[in-house]
Design a protein around this motif. Structure first.
Motif, PDB file in Angstrom:
ATOM      1  N   THR A  21       0.821  -1.217   0.000  1.00  0.00           N
ATOM      2  CA  THR A  21       0.000   0.000   0.000  1.00  0.00           C
ATOM      3  C   THR A  21       0.853   1.264   0.000  1.00  0.00           C
ATOM      4  N   THR A  22       1.934   1.284   0.766  1.00  0.00           N
ATOM      5  CA  THR A  22       2.762   2.494   0.827  1.00  0.00           C
ATOM      6  C   THR A  22       3.368   2.840  -0.525  1.00  0.00           C
ATOM      7  N   ILE A  23       3.723   1.842  -1.305  1.00  0.00           N
ATOM      8  CA  ILE A  23       4.267   2.097  -2.643  1.00  0.00           C
ATOM      9  C   ILE A  23       3.156   2.564  -3.569  1.00  0.00           C
ATOM     10  N   ALA A  24       1.979   1.952  -3.471  1.00  0.00           N
ATOM     11  CA  ALA A  24       0.851   2.359  -4.312  1.00  0.00           C
ATOM     12  C   ALA A  24       0.423   3.789  -4.002  1.00  0.00           C
ATOM     13  N   GLU A  25       0.361   4.134  -2.717  1.00  0.00           N
ATOM     14  CA  GLU A  25      -0.050   5.486  -2.330  1.00  0.00           C
ATOM     15  C   GLU A  25       0.974   6.533  -2.734  1.00  0.00           C
ATOM     16  N   GLY A  26       2.237   6.149  -2.753  1.00  0.00           N
ATOM     17  CA  GLY A  26       3.295   7.078  -3.154  1.00  0.00           C
ATOM     18  C   GLY A  26       3.429   7.215  -4.655  1.00  0.00           C
ATOM     19  N   ASN A  27       2.632   6.420  -5.403  1.00  0.00           N
ATOM     20  CA  ASN A  27       2.635   6.449  -6.862  1.00  0.00           C
ATOM     21  C   ASN A  27       4.032   6.200  -7.439  1.00  0.00           C
ATOM     22  N   PHE A  28       4.777   5.286  -6.815  1.00  0.00           N
ATOM     23  CA  PHE A  28       6.121   4.940  -7.284  1.00  0.00           C
ATOM     24  C   PHE A  28       6.101   3.902  -8.388  1.00  0.00           C
ATOM     25  N   SER A  29       5.010   3.178  -8.502  1.00  0.00           N
ATOM     26  CA  SER A  29       4.992   2.040  -9.418  1.00  0.00           C
ATOM     27  C   SER A  29       4.353   2.330 -10.766  1.00  0.00           C
ATOM     28  N   GLY A  30       3.671   3.436 -10.907  1.00  0.00           N
ATOM     29  CA  GLY A  30       2.982   3.710 -12.153  1.00  0.00           C
ATOM     30  C   GLY A  30       1.648   2.976 -12.213  1.00  0.00           C
ATOM     31  N   LYS A  31       1.033   2.972 -13.379  1.00  0.00           N
ATOM     32  CA  LYS A  31      -0.282   2.344 -13.547  1.00  0.00           C
ATOM     33  C   LYS A  31      -0.122   0.836 -13.667  1.00  0.00           C
ATOM     34  N   THR A  32      -0.980   0.100 -12.952  1.00  0.00           N
ATOM     35  CA  THR A  32      -0.965  -1.353 -13.000  1.00  0.00           C
ATOM     36  C   THR A  32      -1.786  -1.844 -14.178  1.00  0.00           C
ATOM     37  N   VAL A  33      -1.254  -2.833 -14.871  1.00  0.00           N
ATOM     38  CA  VAL A  33      -1.969  -3.478 -15.970  1.00  0.00           C
ATOM     39  C   VAL A  33      -2.678  -4.690 -15.387  1.00  0.00           C
ATOM     40  N   GLY A  34      -3.934  -4.881 -15.728  1.00  0.00           N
ATOM     41  CA  GLY A  34      -4.684  -6.013 -15.180  1.00  0.00           C
ATOM     42  C   GLY A  34      -5.225  -5.671 -13.804  1.00  0.00           C
ATOM     43  N   GLU A  35      -5.240  -6.668 -12.930  1.00  0.00           N
ATOM     44  CA  GLU A  35      -5.780  -6.502 -11.585  1.00  0.00           C
ATOM     45  C   GLU A  35      -4.676  -6.092 -10.611  1.00  0.00           C
ATOM     46  N   GLU A  36      -5.015  -5.212  -9.667  1.00  0.00           N
ATOM     47  CA  GLU A  36      -4.058  -4.783  -8.644  1.00  0.00           C
ATOM     48  C   GLU A  36      -4.569  -5.193  -7.268  1.00  0.00           C
ATOM     49  N   LEU A  37      -3.700  -5.793  -6.483  1.00  0.00           N
ATOM     50  CA  LEU A  37      -4.012  -6.179  -5.118  1.00  0.00           C
ATOM     51  C   LEU A  37      -3.019  -5.476  -4.202  1.00  0.00           C
ATOM     52  N   GLN A  38      -3.525  -4.622  -3.320  1.00  0.00           N
ATOM     53  CA  GLN A  38      -2.654  -3.912  -2.381  1.00  0.00           C
ATOM     54  C   GLN A  38      -2.599  -4.670  -1.059  1.00  0.00           C
ATOM     55  N   VAL A  39      -1.397  -4.807  -0.523  1.00  0.00           N
ATOM     56  CA  VAL A  39      -1.165  -5.508   0.741  1.00  0.00           C
ATOM     57  C   VAL A  39      -0.385  -4.587   1.680  1.00  0.00           C
ATOM     58  N   PRO A  40      -0.442  -4.855   2.999  1.00  0.00           N
ATOM     59  CA  PRO A  40       0.207  -3.951   3.964  1.00  0.00           C
ATOM     60  C   PRO A  40       1.737  -3.933   3.910  1.00  0.00           C
ATOM     61  N   THR A  41       2.377  -5.094   3.686  1.00  0.00           N
ATOM     62  CA  THR A  41       3.848  -5.156   3.783  1.00  0.00           C
ATOM     63  C   THR A  41       4.449  -5.944   2.624  1.00  0.00           C
ATOM     64  N   MET A  42       5.764  -5.855   2.483  1.00  0.00           N
ATOM     65  CA  MET A  42       6.465  -6.635   1.472  1.00  0.00           C
ATOM     66  C   MET A  42       6.351  -8.127   1.775  1.00  0.00           C
ATOM     67  N   GLN A  43       6.383  -8.496   3.047  1.00  0.00           N
ATOM     68  CA  GLN A  43       6.239  -9.900   3.426  1.00  0.00           C
ATOM     69  C   GLN A  43       4.864 -10.429   2.999  1.00  0.00           C
ATOM     70  N   ASP A  44       3.826  -9.618   3.196  1.00  0.00           N
ATOM     71  CA  ASP A  44       2.486 -10.004   2.742  1.00  0.00           C
ATOM     72  C   ASP A  44       2.453 -10.141   1.226  1.00  0.00           C
ATOM     73  N   ARG A  45       3.217  -9.321   0.539  1.00  0.00           N
ATOM     74  CA  ARG A  45       3.289  -9.383  -0.923  1.00  0.00           C
ATOM     75  C   ARG A  45       3.821 -10.737  -1.367  1.00  0.00           C
ATOM     76  N   ILE A  46       4.883 -11.186  -0.728  1.00  0.00           N
ATOM     77  CA  ILE A  46       5.467 -12.480  -1.093  1.00  0.00           C
ATOM     78  C   ILE A  46       4.469 -13.607  -0.843  1.00  0.00           C
ATOM     79  N   TRP A  47       3.787 -13.583   0.317  1.00  0.00           N
ATOM     80  CA  TRP A  47       2.814 -14.632   0.614  1.00  0.00           C
ATOM     81  C   TRP A  47       1.662 -14.623  -0.377  1.00  0.00           C
ATOM     82  N   LYS A  48       1.194 -13.440  -0.763  1.00  0.00           N
ATOM     83  CA  LYS A  48       0.098 -13.351  -1.744  1.00  0.00           C
ATOM     84  C   LYS A  48       0.556 -13.849  -3.114  1.00  0.00           C
ATOM     85  N   MET A  49       1.811 -13.565  -3.464  1.00  0.00           N
ATOM     86  CA  MET A  49       2.337 -14.078  -4.730  1.00  0.00           C
ATOM     87  C   MET A  49       2.333 -15.602  -4.713  1.00  0.00           C
TER      88      MET A  49
END
Length: 74
Positions: A21-49
């Motif tokens: 979420t912090t990266i998405a809110e800071g607009n560091f990643s640009g526009k997402t293609v397809g579906e976007e899922l925001q998670v609280p932490t990088m660790q949560d990102r890995i588990w969701k992947m």
């Protein structure tokens, strides 16, 4: 990764961008293609992947990319 995800999406593949979420809110990643899922932490990102994968593509990056590759491979 942007060009890979755009090409996959245009070709009819499902694309899921999982981003802290912090990266998405800071607009560091640009526009997402397809579906976007925001998670609280990088660790949560890995588990969701790990929960949502069919295939992984890793492009050259930094220490964080290397860490994610090792976690996914183990």
């Amino acid at each position: 990764m942007r060009y890979v995800s755009v090409t996959a999406h245009v070709g009819g593949s499902q694309v899921l961008g999982i981003i802290p979420t912090t990266i998405a809110e800071g607009n560091f990643s640009g526009k997402t293609v397809g579906e976007e899922l925001q998670v609280p932490t990088m660790q949560d990102r890995i588990w969701k992947m790990l929960e949502n994968y069919y295939a992984f593509i890793a492009l050259p990056g930094g220490i964080g990319t290397l860490e994610e590759n090792f976690k996914i491979a183990s």
